[in-house]
Design an enzyme around this catalytic site. Sequence first.
Site, PDB file in Angstrom:
ATOM      1  N   ASN A  52      -3.701  -5.514  -0.652  1.00  0.00           N
ATOM      2  CA  ASN A  52      -2.744  -6.453  -1.238  1.00  0.00           C
ATOM      3  C   ASN A  52      -2.170  -7.290  -0.097  1.00  0.00           C
ATOM      4  O   ASN A  52      -1.398  -6.782   0.710  1.00  0.00           O
ATOM      5  CB  ASN A  52      -1.635  -5.649  -1.951  1.00  0.00           C
TER       6      ASN A  52
ATOM      7  N   LYS B 155      -0.150  -9.742  -0.304  1.00  0.00           N
ATOM      8  CA  LYS B 155       1.199 -10.272  -0.574  1.00  0.00           C
ATOM      9  C   LYS B 155       1.221 -11.763  -0.211  1.00  0.00           C
ATOM     10  O   LYS B 155       0.200 -12.421  -0.355  1.00  0.00           O
ATOM     11  CB  LYS B 155       2.242  -9.442   0.173  1.00  0.00           C
TER      12      LYS B 155
ATOM     13  N   HIS C  47       4.272  -3.880  -9.201  1.00  0.00           N
ATOM     14  CA  HIS C  47       4.597  -3.607  -7.795  1.00  0.00           C
ATOM     15  C   HIS C  47       6.115  -3.641  -7.615  1.00  0.00           C
ATOM     16  O   HIS C  47       6.800  -4.472  -8.197  1.00  0.00           O
ATOM     17  CB  HIS C  47       3.925  -4.645  -6.892  1.00  0.00           C
TER      18      HIS C  47
ATOM     19  N   GLU D 288       7.930  -4.731  -5.325  1.00  0.00           N
ATOM     20  CA  GLU D 288       8.492  -5.997  -4.839  1.00  0.00           C
ATOM     21  C   GLU D 288       8.712  -6.970  -5.989  1.00  0.00           C
ATOM     22  O   GLU D 288       9.610  -7.815  -5.936  1.00  0.00           O
ATOM     23  CB  GLU D 288       7.578  -6.597  -3.756  1.00  0.00           C
TER      24      GLU D 288
ATOM     25  N   GLU E 148       3.375   4.357  -5.310  1.00  0.00           N
ATOM     26  CA  GLU E 148       3.880   3.744  -4.085  1.00  0.00           C
ATOM     27  C   GLU E 148       5.366   4.046  -3.926  1.00  0.00           C
ATOM     28  O   GLU E 148       6.209   3.334  -4.493  1.00  0.00           O
ATOM     29  CB  GLU E 148       3.686   2.226  -4.148  1.00  0.00           C
TER      30      GLU E 148
ATOM     31  N   GLY F  44       5.814  -0.836   3.670  1.00  0.00           N
ATOM     32  CA  GLY F  44       6.111  -1.761   4.754  1.00  0.00           C
ATOM     33  C   GLY F  44       7.124  -1.231   5.752  1.00  0.00           C
ATOM     34  O   GLY F  44       7.623  -1.982   6.593  1.00  0.00           O
TER      35      GLY F  44
ATOM     36  N   SER G 198       2.520   2.248   3.660  1.00  0.00           N
ATOM     37  CA  SER G 198       2.203   2.439   5.084  1.00  0.00           C
ATOM     38  C   SER G 198       0.967   3.301   5.313  1.00  0.00           C
ATOM     39  O   SER G 198       0.909   4.080   6.258  1.00  0.00           O
ATOM     40  CB  SER G 198       3.420   3.002   5.829  1.00  0.00           C
TER      41      SER G 198
ATOM     42  N   GLY H 298       0.081  -3.947   4.734  1.00  0.00           N
ATOM     43  CA  GLY H 298      -0.059  -4.400   6.124  1.00  0.00           C
ATOM     44  C   GLY H 298      -1.423  -4.144   6.740  1.00  0.00           C
ATOM     45  O   GLY H 298      -1.997  -5.038   7.396  1.00  0.00           O
TER      46      GLY H 298
HETATM   47  P1  PGA Z   1       2.206  -1.335   3.021  1.00  0.00           P
HETATM   48  O1  PGA Z   1       2.287  -1.956   1.548  1.00  0.00           O
HETATM   49  O2  PGA Z   1       0.832  -0.741   3.159  1.00  0.00           O
HETATM   50  O3  PGA Z   1       2.413  -2.528   3.940  1.00  0.00           O
HETATM   51  O4  PGA Z   1       3.266  -0.323   3.123  1.00  0.00           O
HETATM   52  C1  PGA Z   1       1.749  -1.247   0.460  1.00  0.00           C
HETATM   53  C2  PGA Z   1       1.954  -2.037  -0.799  1.00  0.00           C
HETATM   54  O5  PGA Z   1       3.015  -2.635  -0.994  1.00  0.00           O
HETATM   55  O6  PGA Z   1       1.043  -2.073  -1.664  1.00  0.00           O
END
Ligand code: PGA
Length: 258
Positions: free
Chosen positions: A6, A8, A90, A92, A162, A168, A208, A230
């Site tokens: 992803n 983003k 998600h 976010e 998640e 993140g 992460s 990331g």
């Molecule tokens: P991250 O994001 O690997 O940067 O922690 C995961 C996600 O939001 O799907």
Amino acid sequence: MLVAGNWKSNKSFNEAKEFANAFAAMPAAPAGVEVMIAPPAPYLAAMGEAQLPFRLGAQNVSATGPGAFTGEFTAEMLAGSGVQDVIVGHSERRDGFGDDDKVVAEKVSRVLDAGLRVIFCCGESLQDRQTDVHFDKVLRQLESAVLHLPAEAMDRVVVAYEPIWAIGTGLTASEDQAQEMHAAIRGWLREAFDEATAKSIPLLYGGSCKPANADQLFACEDVDGGLIGGAALDPDSFRALVEAAGRVSEARQQAEAS
Ligand code: PGA
């Protein structure tokens, strides 16, 4: 195993093309591993026309059908642009863009109605975990978006767990924390549907996940891959995650055969 990236709101269009070219030059994904990338929406149609060595995912979809909804894009539009998978729910989007349980449930249904596969995200906040309501929180999210779905659509459902506190942040759920939540999700699916459905739905871990911890996380019994933020931005680190999934897939196939 499924390794889903992803991006983003990251990468220019040129950077997206550079990634796709670099990834395409690498060996094919190992047996038993599916790969998906969800770039920013403006790049989808162009990437959908290219012959890419991964499934194309969207990070969002409209909760409406076609009509006077400025700025929205429907699940059918995504399907027509070459998209195969859509990330819905998600954190976010839940936290920052009004995707509450009702909106998320509507989006899940629309994705499935358009013939696409949904990657449904669920997860608890740090406060939920500290107050010991994390299982309730995640299972309630599943209940509101997945319980009403027809059994025949369930082969196009992927669940991504998640934990918000791990997204993140560099903090990762321990293998025990990931496994116990995944087992709870699998158990909930067994109750809500049946054993075969529960077994066949891929359960991804996200938060992460990176080359340094992927082998351990992917090896958990009820973890079937990862939703990667990331570490999906760089072709080499993303490829390392695909390799890690390949090792686990091979080990599982050997275990099944013996
Ligand atoms: P991250 O994001 O690997 O940067 O922690 C995961 C996600 O939001 O799907």
